[in-house]
Design a protein around this motif. Structure first.
Motif, PDB file in Angstrom:
ATOM      1  N   GLU A 164      49.710  43.198  45.793  1.00 26.74           N
ATOM      2  CA  GLU A 164      49.343  43.417  44.393  1.00 26.74           C
ATOM      3  C   GLU A 164      48.503  42.252  43.884  1.00 26.74           C
ATOM      4  O   GLU A 164      48.747  41.089  44.229  1.00 26.74           O
ATOM      5  CB  GLU A 164      50.607  43.546  43.537  1.00 26.74           C
ATOM      6  CG  GLU A 164      50.371  44.030  42.123  1.00 26.74           C
ATOM      7  CD  GLU A 164      50.058  45.520  42.034  1.00 26.74           C
ATOM      8  OE1 GLU A 164      49.485  45.950  41.018  1.00 26.74           O
ATOM      9  OE2 GLU A 164      50.395  46.253  42.995  1.00 26.74           O
ATOM     10  N   ARG A 165      47.524  42.580  43.045  1.00 21.25           N
ATOM     11  CA  ARG A 165      46.626  41.570  42.473  1.00 21.25           C
ATOM     12  C   ARG A 165      46.897  41.446  40.978  1.00 21.25           C
ATOM     13  O   ARG A 165      47.013  42.438  40.271  1.00 21.25           O
ATOM     14  CB  ARG A 165      45.161  41.980  42.709  1.00 21.25           C
ATOM     15  CG  ARG A 165      44.121  41.006  42.189  1.00 21.25           C
ATOM     16  CD  ARG A 165      42.729  41.535  42.528  1.00 21.25           C
ATOM     17  NE  ARG A 165      41.672  40.645  42.115  1.00 21.25           N
ATOM     18  CZ  ARG A 165      41.126  40.630  40.891  1.00 21.25           C
ATOM     19  NH1 ARG A 165      41.550  41.479  39.967  1.00 21.25           N
ATOM     20  NH2 ARG A 165      40.158  39.782  40.597  1.00 21.25           N
TER      21      ARG A 165
ATOM     22  N   VAL B  66      43.515  34.275  39.158  1.00 21.71           N
ATOM     23  CA  VAL B  66      43.828  35.515  39.851  1.00 21.71           C
ATOM     24  C   VAL B  66      44.721  35.178  41.041  1.00 21.71           C
ATOM     25  O   VAL B  66      44.455  34.205  41.763  1.00 21.71           O
ATOM     26  CB  VAL B  66      42.550  36.220  40.350  1.00 21.71           C
ATOM     27  CG1 VAL B  66      42.908  37.465  41.164  1.00 21.71           C
ATOM     28  CG2 VAL B  66      41.645  36.594  39.183  1.00 21.71           C
TER      29      VAL B  66
ATOM     30  N   GLU C 178      46.993  37.042  44.410  1.00 23.48           N
ATOM     31  CA  GLU C 178      47.416  38.199  45.179  1.00 23.48           C
ATOM     32  C   GLU C 178      48.818  37.923  45.701  1.00 23.48           C
ATOM     33  O   GLU C 178      49.088  36.831  46.219  1.00 23.48           O
ATOM     34  CB  GLU C 178      46.474  38.472  46.342  1.00 23.48           C
ATOM     35  CG  GLU C 178      45.150  39.082  45.930  1.00 23.48           C
ATOM     36  CD  GLU C 178      44.335  39.512  47.132  1.00 23.48           C
ATOM     37  OE1 GLU C 178      43.859  40.664  47.146  1.00 23.48           O
ATOM     38  OE2 GLU C 178      44.181  38.694  48.048  1.00 23.48           O
TER      39      GLU C 178
END
Length: 401
Positions: free
Chosen positions: A75-76, A94, A96
């Motif tokens: 999931e990011r 961001v 991951e």
């Protein structure tokens, strides 16, 4: 995952099902680096952190879902300019996150259990997991030791690679396993956690399979020379930062377990003699608190010629000038003297032993991470620097901003 190995190892020994979410990659400003993990057991208990709080709730839900359906997912999470209240990183970064169920009936469970035992014991080991690639490979895992061996459990040996073996498999593909073992050993040797891109046939090229390799290495050493009051506080801070802390002093009346209950080792010996016979490496931190020339000079003469991470010495500026003169007289050059951090510590206005220990620890962290030691207020430097050279064991990925 290995940064919370102690707790996960206990869960595994108790037979609990759990899911673990591990940071695979980061971009921009993110509070935790690759390898940081949050885990949730079947009873809903959570340990660890992947973001310092920003997306913990969403990751918790993903772990619960993974326990229910047995699926590994990547999931990011990023910041949403359109909706400031959406799940994401408010710092603008961001990340991951790989979410893997580790249920009692999973075929990979013994591999995870062996990895957690090794990490919780402080042994060197690397865990390689498929983070991106064909669905059937997601979450597959390998455990690799420094010599390539699994250490326990089942293993596979390859012709042409004597002594090179591993526990687990990335989907029963020998060439992929072979390359993954070699690459994981290289990252483990450097004490690094990171990702690798391989083709499905094991070639080192992008576009096929992304592996997350987590390295667990024995904690780095902090050796504190001088059994003084300041050393008592520094030992506590060193342990808090994840170091294996040794106190060394030639005076047996001061170098005692009563005075240093938190130290891993207490050594009664002349400092320079002990330093020459003990094991150090490029992560070792040496803190000289004796500020007595008969101890300092022979000790620093040896220390400044060794490939250690940090050499610092306590004392006034006058003491530093006298110490530097004496070190030049015994043959140290300017390049060697430039490595000496003296007076040790950052300028915090510290006075008490505890404040001084904080000052010293702050300089050690700044030196390790390339920090300036300046206030972040008004500064244009990045808050979160690239942590690619750090290992997750010990003082590695345990600090969150």
């Amino acid at each position: 995952m290995l940064d919370i190995a102690d707790e996960l190892n206990r869960w595994a020994e108790e037979g609990r099902d759990f899911a673990v979410a591990t940071v695979v990659s980061v971009g921009g400003s993110a509070p935790r680096g690759p390898g940081a993990a949050l885990a949730v057991d079947s009873g809903g208990t959570a340990v660890g952190s992947v973001s310092g709080g920003c997306v913990e709730g969403a990751v918790y839900d993903l772990c619960v879902q993974a326990l229910q359906d047995g699926r590994t997912v990547l999931e990011r999470f990023g910041y949403s300019d359109e909706d400031a209240f959406a799940v994401g990183l408010t710092c603008g970064g961001v990340i991951e996150v790989l979410v893997t169920p580790v249920r009692a009936d999973a075929p990979e469970r013994p591999v995870y259990a062996a990895a957690l035992v090794a990490a919780s014991r402080g042994e060197a080991a690397a865990v390689a997991r498929v983070a991106r690639g064909p669905v059937e490979l997601l979450g597959r895992v390998l455990l690799v030791r420094p010599d390539g061996s699994s250490g326990s459990g089942s293993s596979t040996s390859y012709a042409g690679g004597p002594g090179v073996s591993h526990e687990g498999s990335l989907g029963g593909r020998p060439e992929l396993d072979r390359t993954a073992v070699a690459e994981a050993r290289a990252l483990l040797a450097a004490g690094r956690t990171g990702t690798l891109e391989l083709s499905e046939d094991g070639a080192r090229c992008p576009g096929g399979v992304t592996l997350l390799v987590e390295s667990s290495v024995p904690p780095p050493r902090m050796i504190v020379f001088g059994a003084v009051d300041f050393a008592t506080a520094l030992v506590r801070v060193g342990k808090f930062l994840g170091y294996h802390v040794t106190v060394c002093d030639a005076r047996p009346v001061f170098a005692t377990r009563v005075r240093f209950p938190d130290a891993d080792d207490i050594v009664v010996d002349w400092p320079h003699r002990y330093l020459r016979r003990t094991v150090t490496d490029d992560r070792t931190v040496l803190c000289v608190l004796t500020h007595d020339a008969k101890f300092d000079v022979p000790l620093l003469e040896a220390a400044l010629r060794m490939p250690v991470a940090f050499v610092g010495a306590m004392g006034s500026r006058r003491t530093h000038e006298d110490r530097t003169r004496r070190l030049r007289e015994v043959g140290l050059g300017e390049r060697e003297l430039a490595r000496l951090r003296s007076p040790i510590g950052l300028d915090l206005g510290a006075r008490t032993p505890e404040e001084t220990a904080l000052s010293i620890a702050a300089e050690i962290v700044a030196a390790r991470e390339g920090g300036t030691g300046a206030p972040l207020t008004g500064s244009a430097t990045p808050i979160h620097r690239d942590g690619g050279g750090r290992g997750t064991g010990a003082a590695g990925a345990r600090e969150a901003a």
